[in-house]
Design a protein around this motif. Structure first.
Motif, PDB file in Angstrom:
ATOM      1  N   UNK A 178       6.628  -3.326  -4.737  1.00 58.22           N
ATOM      2  CA  UNK A 178       5.883  -2.075  -4.536  1.00 58.22           C
ATOM      3  C   UNK A 178       4.409  -2.288  -4.841  1.00 58.22           C
ATOM      4  N   UNK A 179       4.130  -3.062  -5.889  1.00 59.01           N
ATOM      5  CA  UNK A 179       2.743  -3.307  -6.269  1.00 59.01           C
ATOM      6  C   UNK A 179       2.008  -4.064  -5.168  1.00 59.01           C
ATOM      7  N   UNK A 180       2.724  -5.005  -4.520  1.00 64.61           N
ATOM      8  CA  UNK A 180       2.101  -5.751  -3.414  1.00 64.61           C
ATOM      9  C   UNK A 180       1.741  -4.800  -2.276  1.00 64.61           C
ATOM     10  N   UNK A 181       2.672  -3.898  -1.946  1.00 65.93           N
ATOM     11  CA  UNK A 181       2.372  -2.910  -0.906  1.00 65.93           C
ATOM     12  C   UNK A 181       1.171  -2.070  -1.329  1.00 65.93           C
ATOM     13  N   UNK A 182       1.165  -1.669  -2.614  1.00 65.92           N
ATOM     14  CA  UNK A 182       0.071  -0.839  -3.102  1.00 65.92           C
ATOM     15  C   UNK A 182      -1.268  -1.564  -2.969  1.00 65.92           C
ATOM     16  N   UNK A 183      -1.258  -2.890  -3.219  1.00 63.48           N
ATOM     17  CA  UNK A 183      -2.521  -3.623  -3.172  1.00 63.48           C
ATOM     18  C   UNK A 183      -3.059  -3.702  -1.749  1.00 63.48           C
ATOM     19  N   UNK A 184      -2.172  -3.639  -0.756  1.00 61.63           N
ATOM     20  CA  UNK A 184      -2.633  -3.720   0.629  1.00 61.63           C
ATOM     21  C   UNK A 184      -2.868  -2.357   1.263  1.00 61.63           C
ATOM     22  N   UNK A 185      -2.063  -1.378   0.871  1.00 56.78           N
ATOM     23  CA  UNK A 185      -2.155  -0.069   1.500  1.00 56.78           C
ATOM     24  C   UNK A 185      -2.299   1.004   0.434  1.00 56.78           C
ATOM     25  N   UNK A 186      -3.462   1.073  -0.193  1.00 52.02           N
ATOM     26  CA  UNK A 186      -3.663   2.022  -1.291  1.00 52.02           C
ATOM     27  C   UNK A 186      -3.313   3.436  -0.856  1.00 52.02           C
ATOM     28  N   UNK A 187      -3.714   3.803   0.345  1.00 57.15           N
ATOM     29  CA  UNK A 187      -3.494   5.169   0.790  1.00 57.15           C
ATOM     30  C   UNK A 187      -2.011   5.504   0.923  1.00 57.15           C
ATOM     31  N   UNK A 188      -1.251   4.570   1.482  1.00 52.14           N
ATOM     32  CA  UNK A 188       0.175   4.830   1.657  1.00 52.14           C
ATOM     33  C   UNK A 188       0.827   5.153   0.325  1.00 52.14           C
ATOM     34  N   UNK A 189       0.419   4.415  -0.718  1.00 55.66           N
ATOM     35  CA  UNK A 189       1.005   4.673  -2.024  1.00 55.66           C
ATOM     36  C   UNK A 189       0.664   6.077  -2.506  1.00 55.66           C
ATOM     37  N   UNK A 190      -0.567   6.489  -2.258  1.00 63.39           N
ATOM     38  CA  UNK A 190      -0.949   7.847  -2.647  1.00 63.39           C
ATOM     39  C   UNK A 190      -0.060   8.864  -1.967  1.00 63.39           C
ATOM     40  N   UNK A 191       0.178   8.662  -0.665  1.00 60.63           N
ATOM     41  CA  UNK A 191       0.993   9.613   0.073  1.00 60.63           C
ATOM     42  C   UNK A 191       2.433   9.595  -0.401  1.00 60.63           C
ATOM     43  N   UNK A 192       2.927   8.388  -0.677  1.00 62.28           N
ATOM     44  CA  UNK A 192       4.297   8.302  -1.179  1.00 62.28           C
ATOM     45  C   UNK A 192       4.424   9.047  -2.498  1.00 62.28           C
ATOM     46  N   UNK A 193       3.392   8.892  -3.336  1.00 63.64           N
ATOM     47  CA  UNK A 193       3.422   9.572  -4.617  1.00 63.64           C
ATOM     48  C   UNK A 193       3.414  11.086  -4.425  1.00 63.64           C
ATOM     49  N   UNK A 194       2.612  11.538  -3.482  1.00 61.37           N
ATOM     50  CA  UNK A 194       2.609  12.961  -3.158  1.00 61.37           C
ATOM     51  C   UNK A 194       4.003  13.387  -2.718  1.00 61.37           C
ATOM     52  N   UNK A 195       4.626  12.533  -1.905  1.00 55.04           N
ATOM     53  CA  UNK A 195       5.955  12.840  -1.379  1.00 55.04           C
ATOM     54  C   UNK A 195       6.961  12.973  -2.523  1.00 55.04           C
ATOM     55  N   UNK A 196       6.898  12.046  -3.491  1.00 56.81           N
ATOM     56  CA  UNK A 196       7.829  12.147  -4.610  1.00 56.81           C
ATOM     57  C   UNK A 196       7.499  13.353  -5.480  1.00 56.81           C
ATOM     58  N   UNK A 197       6.232  13.723  -5.511  1.00 52.04           N
ATOM     59  CA  UNK A 197       5.854  14.948  -6.209  1.00 52.04           C
ATOM     60  C   UNK A 197       6.581  16.135  -5.615  1.00 52.04           C
TER      61      UNK A 197
END
Lengths: 561, 85
Positions: free
Chosen positions: A404-423
């Motif tokens: 997950x951290x590797x994905x986060x390092x490449x696609x910062x925005x996607x992680x933000x959206x995923x976090x919103x989604x889990x919110x």
């Protein structure tokens, strides 16, 4: 030199490294000692159960004091200023008081081992699966984000390659968890709390001194919206002041924060470990006292960074959308702290990120082993078997977190959206819990249908908004930024309640006999209190202590109005 | 708090206050040394060092004066319950 100015580096020297290394010695030392004491001495167990309330209270907020909180809230402080305090004074603190006064008696009194297990007892399989699965997934994601930010610090500090930093950081966390386990985690969280204060308090004071005190900071920011907490239109992105206040009070405060603090197992787990009902109720209430002062240690440095450090100030003035405000705190540390203090600041940040990730992974383990594996996959084995499952899950979770951290390092925005989604998963939980606790007629079917439709309502609002889910958002309604999340959460709450009420009319409730300890009207009042509670001093009584905390937080709200 | 009328003994070596006090004490001494020998940010290091040393003294004194008391008469059933769950 031009390149060097672009990359953020902290100039740590050997003294700083010694300070950082000492912290790791203490963390591992607590792990090893905790482990040895568990097997060889009953004292450790007993001193564990005799844990004073200030320890569980501090562990309660420390588990949340991870990377997302420290970097994220200082970034909000840099970008939006004082309105960020709503996350604490409208959000977290009232929710923690509500947990201690109203909800903890159900959790502690029903003797469940986890929050999803409460769902299981109250509503049965459907709601339990929805809650356990979404919680487990969200923990893996957040552990990955904590790990990514941890690796970024190592990268910034040592100049190591990011991937190498990721793996090393993950190995450190893994050894910390496997050595320490859950019981030592609580001790480490308490130690971590004081190191973070030792790191951030001097930083804030030096920063305030440098800008000429709080009035100097006000002069330099010179923007009423950034200096007054209400109506917080810059934070919510809602132009109407009235609806901005509604969004903050109902969306951020009542739904998002209550949902997070009262149903998130990472935090509730700490309070559940207490020795008595009144101690369990006191844990979040005691935690609320330091919690209400944390804004001064994270938001203020962010605001100071936005006027003192050239990078942040420039980005804020030009409105550069690509600037990562999460680095604000690091810039301020670089500019203000001399070697020596620098080491303590880095140790504090590393401590917070590690403990945050450790808390995610240990809560994930518990839910995976008890709520998913034991209930649905392999039933009725001996206790040692599930302990092994938990150990394997620890390693697996760490490996997944690296991914997950590797994905986060490449696609910062996607992680933000995923976090919103889990919110979005979090938002309807509070509605289902609170309705289920106070309305005995609510049926098992309503439990899971309400959760699912509430989540869907939040996702729909997210998709209709301008940017809450990035490219998936179509912009049909004029909501963006944090305001969109608040409205999505509010919609989730309302839809969850409505659907639950309607579905309950058409389906069969559980028999009253199965709901003792789970529903207010079916639980004898003495189940909610210790017999000895009448003898406690006023500051040991949950409700009185909560009243004091409530008055204080209202005063803070008024001062920064 | 409620154990005073029971037989108790001090808990073993493990008291988190001692740990916090020790780490803060070491940090305080190191910062004081850095402040004495290096002029870079001297005030920050010296003042923080003094505060850390004071905090360290507070935790260690607190742990000494009010040690964790553990009841003597715990039965097996009490001990089987893990602290974490």
């Amino acid at each position: 030199m031009v390149l060097a100015a672009d990359t953020l580096r902290l100039d740590a020297n050997w003294v700083d490294y010694i300070l950082i290394a000492l912290y790791f010695v203490f963390v591992l030392g607590i792990g090893i000692l905790a482990r040895r004491s568990v097997s060889s001495s009953i004292d450790f167990f007993l001193s564990g159960r005799a844990l004073p309330a200030w320890v569980t209270g501090l562990a309660f907020i420390s588990a949340n004091l991870g990377a997302v909180e420290i970097m994220g809230m200082s970034a909000n402080g840099a970008q939006f200023g004082i309105p960020t305090v709503h996350y604490f004074w409208v959000g977290a603190v009232p929710a923690m008081l509500f947990l201690g006064v109203v909800m903890m008696p159900f959790y502690y009194g029903s003797k469940v081992r986890s929050v999803p297990e409460f769902m299981q007892k109250r509503f049965g399989t459907g709601a339990h699966l929805v809650n356990a699965l979404s919680f487990a997934l969200a923990q893996l994601l957040i552990a990955g984000i904590n790990l990514y930010l941890l690796a970024t610090i190592v990268n910034t500090l040592l100049g190591w390659n990011l991937y190498l930093s990721l793996v090393v950081a993950a190995l450190i966390v893994l050894s910390y968890i496997t050595l320490g386990g859950l019981s030592a985690a609580i001790y480490n969280e308490v130690l971590q709390f004081f190191i973070i204060v030792a790191a951030l308090l001097p930083l804030t004071l030096v920063g305030l001194n440098r800008v000429g005190g709080y009035s100097g900071l006000e002069d330099k920011i010179n923007d009423a919206a950034q200096l007054n907490s209400w109506p917080g239109t810059n934070l919510t992105g809602i132009t109407s002041p009235f609806w901005s206040v509604v969004g903050i009070v109902f969306g951020l405060g009542f739904v998002l924060s209550f949902g997070y603090w009262t149903t998130n197992f990472v935090e509730v787990q700490r309070a559940m470990a207490s020795q008595s009902m009144s101690a369990a109720r006191r844990a979040p209430i005691i935690g609320s006292f330091p919690k209400m002062f944390i804004p001064f240690l994270v938001i203020f440095p962010g605001m100071i960074a936005a006027v003192l450090t050239s990078e942040v100030a420039k980005a804020k003035q030009s409105g550069d959308p690509s600037f990562d405000y999460n680095d604000s705190l690091l810039y301020l540390i670089r500019d203000l702290l001399p070697n020596g203090m620098l080491g303590i600041a880095i140790a504090g940040l590393l401590a917070s990120f590690m403990a945050g990730m450790a808390a995610n992974i240990s809560a994930f383990n518990t839910v995976l082993s008890y709520d998913l594996w034991q209930d649905y996959i392999v039933k009725d084995r001996e206790d040692g078997y599930y302990l092994r499952v938990g150990r394997i899950a620890t390693v697996a979770a760490t490996v997944i977190a690296i991914g997950t951290a590797l994905i986060a390092s490449n696609y910062t925005n996607i992680m933000n959206y995923l976090q919103t989604l889990f919110g979005f998963f979090n938002a309807p939980l509070f509605a289902t819990f609170i309705l289920g606790m106070f309305w005995k007629r609510m049926t098992p079917t309503a439990g899971w249908v309400g959760l699912v439709s509430g989540t869907l309502a939040a996702v729909v609002v997210g998709v209709l908004s301008e940017d809450a889910l990035g490219g998936m958002s179509v912009g049909a309604i004029g909501l963006k930024g944090q305001g969109a999340s608040f409205v999505a959460a509010g919609a989730a709450f309302v839809v969850d309640i409505l659907v639950s009420v309607v579905v309950s009319q058409a389906t069969r409730p559980k028999p009253d006999g199965e709901l003792r300890g789970l529903v207010y009207s079916l639980t004898p009042k003495e189940d909610f209190h210790d017999r000895s509670e009448g003898q406690l001093a006023w500051w040991q009584r949950p409700t009185r202590l909560a009243a004091v905390s409530g008055v204080l937080v209202i005063a803070l709200n008024i001062i920064f109005w | 708090m409620t154990e005073h009328n029971e037989q108790t003994h001090k808990a073993g070596a493990f008291d988190i206050r001692t740990f916090i006090g020790a780490l803060m004490g070491i940090y305080g001494v190191i910062l004081l040394l850095v402040g004495l020998f290096s002029s870079d940010g001297r005030t920050i290091n010296l003042v923080t060092g003094i505060c850390l040393a004071a905090a360290s003294a507070f935790f260690i004194l607190w742990a000494r004066l009010r040690p964790v008391r553990v009841p003597d008469h715990l039965d097996a059933a009490d001990m089987e319950r893990p602290p974490g769950h």
